[in-house]
Scaffold this motif. Sequence first.
Motif, PDB file in Angstrom:
ATOM      1  N   GLU A 109       0.515  -1.284   0.111  1.00  0.00           N
ATOM      2  CA  GLU A 109       0.012   0.022   0.007  1.00  0.00           C
ATOM      3  C   GLU A 109       0.886   1.054  -0.070  1.00  0.00           C
ATOM      4  O   GLU A 109       0.445   2.297  -0.507  1.00  0.00           O
ATOM      5  CB  GLU A 109      -1.002   0.174   1.529  1.00  0.00           C
ATOM      6  N   GLN A 110       1.906   1.184   0.601  1.00  0.00           N
ATOM      7  CA  GLN A 110       3.024   2.257   0.627  1.00  0.00           C
ATOM      8  C   GLN A 110       3.737   2.419  -0.862  1.00  0.00           C
ATOM      9  O   GLN A 110       3.993   3.599  -1.235  1.00  0.00           O
ATOM     10  CB  GLN A 110       4.080   2.373   1.538  1.00  0.00           C
ATOM     11  N   HIS A 113       2.521   4.503  -3.686  1.00  0.00           N
ATOM     12  CA  HIS A 113       2.877   6.046  -3.618  1.00  0.00           C
ATOM     13  C   HIS A 113       4.201   6.378  -4.129  1.00  0.00           C
ATOM     14  O   HIS A 113       4.412   7.461  -4.175  1.00  0.00           O
ATOM     15  CB  HIS A 113       2.585   6.415  -2.240  1.00  0.00           C
ATOM     16  N   TYR A 114       5.267   5.453  -4.398  1.00  0.00           N
ATOM     17  CA  TYR A 114       6.394   5.741  -4.700  1.00  0.00           C
ATOM     18  C   TYR A 114       6.457   6.361  -6.087  1.00  0.00           C
ATOM     19  O   TYR A 114       5.478   6.307  -7.042  1.00  0.00           O
ATOM     20  CB  TYR A 114       7.361   4.418  -5.039  1.00  0.00           C
ATOM     21  N   SER A 115       7.620   7.425  -6.312  1.00  0.00           N
ATOM     22  CA  SER A 115       7.583   8.049  -7.468  1.00  0.00           C
ATOM     23  C   SER A 115       8.620   7.146  -8.469  1.00  0.00           C
ATOM     24  O   SER A 115       9.093   6.223  -7.901  1.00  0.00           O
ATOM     25  CB  SER A 115       8.458   9.336  -7.432  1.00  0.00           C
ATOM     26  N   PRO A 189       4.244   8.113   3.381  1.00  0.00           N
ATOM     27  CA  PRO A 189       2.768   8.008   2.609  1.00  0.00           C
ATOM     28  C   PRO A 189       1.891   7.097   3.241  1.00  0.00           C
ATOM     29  O   PRO A 189       2.112   5.820   3.597  1.00  0.00           O
ATOM     30  CB  PRO A 189       3.293   7.575   1.418  1.00  0.00           C
TER      31      PRO A 189
END
Length: 227
Positions: A109-110, A113-115, A189
């Motif tokens: 889930e985190q 959010h990574y670029s 995030p």
Amino acid sequence: MKRGGDLAVTVLAGIIAVPLGLLIALLIRATTGGPVIFRQTRTGRHGREFAILKFRTMRDKRHEDEPDAPRITRLGALLRKTSLDELPQLWNVLRGDMGVIGPRPTLPEQVVHYSDRQRGRLAVRPGLTGWAQVRGRNSITWPERIELDLWYIEHHSLALDLRILALTVKVLLRPAGITAAGGVNPGFPAPAHSPAPAPAESAAARIVLPRQATATAPRLAREELRG
């Protein structure tokens, strides 16, 4: 070559870890009952998901809305403080899910959010300990931790790995700052549809050197979720 080193370190560590782990397992069963091992899905190399293993440090909920903090047992608190709850992750290393040194694995889930740049930390196996762990861990913001992980991947060498191992031993002997102030991981995030905030869980070599956090963010609402 790095995989061979991981296996060698794990086998050597297992000489002490296996009997110690059996003792811890017996104590958990005697004081808490129920499962001894806590499993949680994490994202590993190239985005492959796996079940990370830890010794259970919490009792079962007495009611649905019970917060996590009161559920941490006395034995669990000791295991977290000493990072002994992370011993089962040696099995993750043997399986090839993790290495001894590398970025700490985080929740799927985190990861969403990574670029594109931050996804570069998935290029290697996650580790029991790593450069970010010995350079501040939970006392620095999540973006800073990712930058440290990316720096490690770019500058990886045997000498750097040996330095990280030495720093890991040094800090484990003097544990401090296991979580950031208030259990908050600054800048982490938040997962979508997150439940109520809860204290974060330890990770292998929960290593934090003193440093003032520079930002705040919602706590990760997952049982046993540090690092």
